[in-house]
Design a protein around this motif. Structure first.
Motif, mmCIF file in Angstrom:
data_model
loop_
_atom_site.group_PDB
_atom_site.id
_atom_site.type_symbol
_atom_site.label_atom_id
_atom_site.label_comp_id
_atom_site.label_asym_id
_atom_site.label_seq_id
_atom_site.Cartn_x
_atom_site.Cartn_y
_atom_site.Cartn_z
ATOM 1 N N ASP A 109 0.816 -1.214 0.000
ATOM 2 C CA ASP A 109 0.000 0.000 0.000
ATOM 3 C C ASP A 109 0.852 1.267 0.000
ATOM 4 N N GLN A 110 2.081 1.172 -0.455
ATOM 5 C CA GLN A 110 2.993 2.312 -0.388
ATOM 6 C C GLN A 110 3.372 2.838 -1.767
ATOM 7 N N ILE A 111 3.655 4.138 -1.813
ATOM 8 C CA ILE A 111 4.176 4.766 -3.022
ATOM 9 C C ILE A 111 5.666 4.463 -3.092
ATOM 10 N N VAL A 112 6.109 3.930 -4.223
ATOM 11 C CA VAL A 112 7.504 3.511 -4.358
ATOM 12 C C VAL A 112 8.230 4.416 -5.357
ATOM 13 N N ILE A 113 9.232 5.121 -4.829
ATOM 14 C CA ILE A 113 10.134 5.904 -5.672
ATOM 15 C C ILE A 113 11.342 5.021 -5.951
ATOM 16 N N GLY A 114 11.688 4.848 -7.214
ATOM 17 C CA GLY A 114 12.723 3.886 -7.547
ATOM 18 C C GLY A 114 13.915 4.477 -8.281
ATOM 19 N N HIS A 115 15.000 3.730 -8.217
ATOM 20 C CA HIS A 115 16.230 4.099 -8.927
ATOM 21 C C HIS A 115 16.986 2.823 -9.244
ATOM 22 N N VAL A 116 17.565 2.745 -10.445
ATOM 23 C CA VAL A 116 18.408 1.620 -10.839
ATOM 24 C C VAL A 116 19.755 2.165 -11.276
ATOM 25 N N GLY A 117 20.826 1.645 -10.700
ATOM 26 C CA GLY A 117 22.153 2.095 -11.090
ATOM 27 C C GLY A 117 23.203 1.617 -10.112
ATOM 28 N N ARG A 118 24.421 1.562 -10.573
ATOM 29 C CA ARG A 118 25.522 1.194 -9.699
ATOM 30 C C ARG A 118 25.615 2.207 -8.563
ATOM 31 N N LEU A 119 25.814 1.725 -7.344
ATOM 32 C CA LEU A 119 25.902 2.611 -6.178
ATOM 33 C C LEU A 119 27.279 3.266 -6.189
ATOM 34 N N SER A 120 27.344 4.414 -6.848
ATOM 35 C CA SER A 120 28.634 5.062 -7.118
ATOM 36 C C SER A 120 28.458 6.572 -7.196
ATOM 37 N N TYR A 121 29.572 7.265 -7.192
ATOM 38 C CA TYR A 121 29.578 8.729 -7.281
ATOM 39 C C TYR A 121 28.785 9.214 -8.492
ATOM 40 N N GLN A 122 29.028 8.607 -9.657
ATOM 41 C CA GLN A 122 28.408 9.050 -10.908
ATOM 42 C C GLN A 122 26.883 9.053 -10.832
ATOM 43 N N LYS A 123 26.308 8.041 -10.187
ATOM 44 C CA LYS A 123 24.856 7.888 -10.175
ATOM 45 C C LYS A 123 24.175 8.776 -9.129
ATOM 46 N N ASN A 124 24.953 9.306 -8.172
ATOM 47 C CA ASN A 124 24.472 10.393 -7.311
ATOM 48 C C ASN A 124 23.311 9.997 -6.398
ATOM 49 N N GLN A 125 23.390 8.802 -5.809
ATOM 50 C CA GLN A 125 22.302 8.380 -4.916
ATOM 51 C C GLN A 125 22.265 9.178 -3.611
ATOM 52 N N MET A 126 23.386 9.804 -3.217
ATOM 53 C CA MET A 126 23.375 10.649 -2.018
ATOM 54 C C MET A 126 22.340 11.773 -2.162
ATOM 55 N N VAL A 136 7.378 6.134 -9.452
ATOM 56 C CA VAL A 136 8.156 7.210 -10.081
ATOM 57 C C VAL A 136 9.611 6.768 -10.097
ATOM 58 N N PHE A 137 10.330 7.122 -11.164
ATOM 59 C CA PHE A 137 11.737 6.744 -11.304
ATOM 60 C C PHE A 137 12.606 7.990 -11.211
ATOM 61 N N TRP A 138 13.603 7.956 -10.328
ATOM 62 C CA TRP A 138 14.568 9.060 -10.170
ATOM 63 C C TRP A 138 15.905 8.658 -10.770
ATOM 64 N N PHE A 139 16.525 9.594 -11.510
ATOM 65 C CA PHE A 139 17.795 9.300 -12.181
ATOM 66 C C PHE A 139 18.666 10.565 -12.188
ATOM 67 N N PRO A 140 19.298 10.888 -11.043
ATOM 68 C CA PRO A 140 19.987 12.177 -10.893
ATOM 69 C C PRO A 140 21.484 12.136 -11.225
ATOM 70 N N SER A 141 21.875 11.452 -12.286
ATOM 71 C CA SER A 141 23.296 11.228 -12.578
ATOM 72 C C SER A 141 24.063 12.528 -12.742
ATOM 73 N N LEU A 142 25.315 12.492 -12.312
ATOM 74 C CA LEU A 142 26.215 13.635 -12.501
ATOM 75 C C LEU A 142 26.759 13.667 -13.928
ATOM 76 N N PHE A 143 26.858 12.516 -14.561
ATOM 77 C CA PHE A 143 27.179 12.420 -15.989
ATOM 78 C C PHE A 143 26.756 11.041 -16.468
ATOM 79 N N GLU A 144 26.492 10.937 -17.767
ATOM 80 C CA GLU A 144 26.040 9.676 -18.357
ATOM 81 C C GLU A 144 26.515 9.593 -19.804
ATOM 82 N N ALA A 146 7.007 -2.459 -9.989
ATOM 83 C CA ALA A 146 6.542 -2.167 -8.627
ATOM 84 C C ALA A 146 6.687 -0.692 -8.257
ATOM 85 N N MET A 147 7.437 0.068 -9.054
ATOM 86 C CA MET A 147 7.690 1.479 -8.760
ATOM 87 C C MET A 147 6.567 2.368 -9.283
#
Length: 350
Positions: free
Chosen positions: A196-213, A274-282, A271-272
């Motif tokens: 019953d929850q809203i799921v915000i999702g992200h797919v990517g290597r857990l790294s500086y470039q992908k900016n998960q912080m 909304v998808f978030w993708f805040p990369s510093l570069f790609e 299952a998500m």
């Protein structure tokens, strides 16, 4: 029999590996007559290795350390002498990797492909030195290629200083695989206890470039508006423990799902919400393309190349000091309704 060497600096579970796995899985090895070896300076655990091995693809690690330049060179030369390849396909994040094209020419490989998958280098103490080496490599190694490929115009400019004479090949995906399945969405959410929850999702290597912080900071603000929301991070990488520590420090430990790398990423995308993708570069941003095929509205950074922004439900936002903007846009997208099943066909048409 065509003998093909596919070189990557590192083999893990990232975007290059996803791209290669998707392409190679569509080859008819028997009738095409291909013998393919994937070679990397360092081989790490990867969700893509076993499926490709089942296709008959072989894997070779050089020294096991990307920084052991001379040992990597020695091991690569030994492989070239044994295999006598017809094609060398160098997949590069940094122009220094294009050095292997020189060795390919020296050992008589007639077709030598330089394939750019990146558009910048990470920030750090020695970034200036890495950029200097990168620029030197662009001047001296690119000319050893018989073909220049890139996943976007930005990747071409970064690796080759031009997109003239470069073949732009946006990373393809199997769109049918990602077509939204509402029954599977229900099953996955139930399995993960997020029914019953809203799921915000992200797919990517857990790294500086992908900016998960950055995502954690935005999510901390979002839950003030949507208390029943969860953040799902799909992937693994060197920043996993730091991200978990930050989530705990922000009081989000029980609201952030670290689900690791998976061969069934499409099920998690279903299952998500909304998808978030805040990369510093790609180079391109294949995860954002997959999310669109799964029918997700996507918020990405303005650093993601235009080639990845395929559908109207994608919005590109700046990063600096813009957490509140990301929250507002996310709130609007959570209220959006539409037929997710149609999106795979729309992405395919693009």
């Amino acid at each position: 029999m065509k003998r093909i060497c596919i070189y990557c600096e590192k083999w893990a579970s990232g975007g290059i590996e996803s791209f290669l796995a998707a392409m190679l899985s569509k080859l008819d090895f028997g009738s095409a007559g291909f013998q393919i070896d994937i070679v990397a300076s360092r081989m790490e655990k990867s969700i893509f290795t076993a499926p490709l091995q089942r296709l008959g693809i072989s894997f070779y690690q050089l020294s096991g350390d990307r920084n052991c330049i001379f040992q990597n060179r020695k091991e690569f030369i030994k492989l070239l002498e044994q295999k006598r390849y017809d094609v060398l396909h160098v997949n590069a994040f940094h122009a220094a990797s294009l050095y292997y094209l020189c060795l390919g020419r020296r050992y008589g490989i007639p077709k030598r492909i330089a394939h750019s998958h990146n558009s910048d280098l990470r920030q750090g103490k020695f970034r200036w030195l890495k950029l200097a080496v990168h620029d030197w490599g662009k001047r001296h190694f690119v000319q050893e290629a018989t073909e220049l490929w890139a996943c976007s115009s930005a990747a071409a400019q970064f690796m080759f200083s031009t997109d003239q004479g470069v073949r732009i090949i946006p990373n393809g995906i199997d769109t049918a695989r990602f077509r939204f399945r509402p029954d599977q969405r229900t099953a996955v959410k139930k399995r993960l206890h997020i029914d019953d929850q809203i799921v915000i999702g992200h797919v990517g290597r857990l790294s500086y470039q992908k900016n998960q912080m950055f995502l954690l900071s935005v999510f901390q603000r979002l839950i003030q508006h949507i208390p029943n929301s969860r953040l799902m991070l799909v992937g693994d990488g060197e920043l996993e423990e730091r991200l978990k520590d930050k989530a705990a420090a922000l009081g989000l430990a029980d609201r952030v799902l670290f689900v690791g790398a998976t061969e069934r990423v499409e099920e998690l995308l279903w299952a998500m919400d909304v998808f978030w993708f805040p990369s510093l570069f790609e180079g391109l941003g294949i995860a954002a393309v997959e999310a669109q095929a799964a029918g997700l509205p996507v918020l990405c950074s303005t650093n993601v190349p235009q080639e990845a922004l395929l559908l109207p439900a994608v919005q590109a936002l700046p990063l600096d000091g813009e957490e509140d903007t990301w929250v507002k846009k996310t709130l609007a997208l959570c209220e959006r309704s539409g037929c997710r099943e149609d999106c795979a066909a729309l992405v395919r048409a693009k």
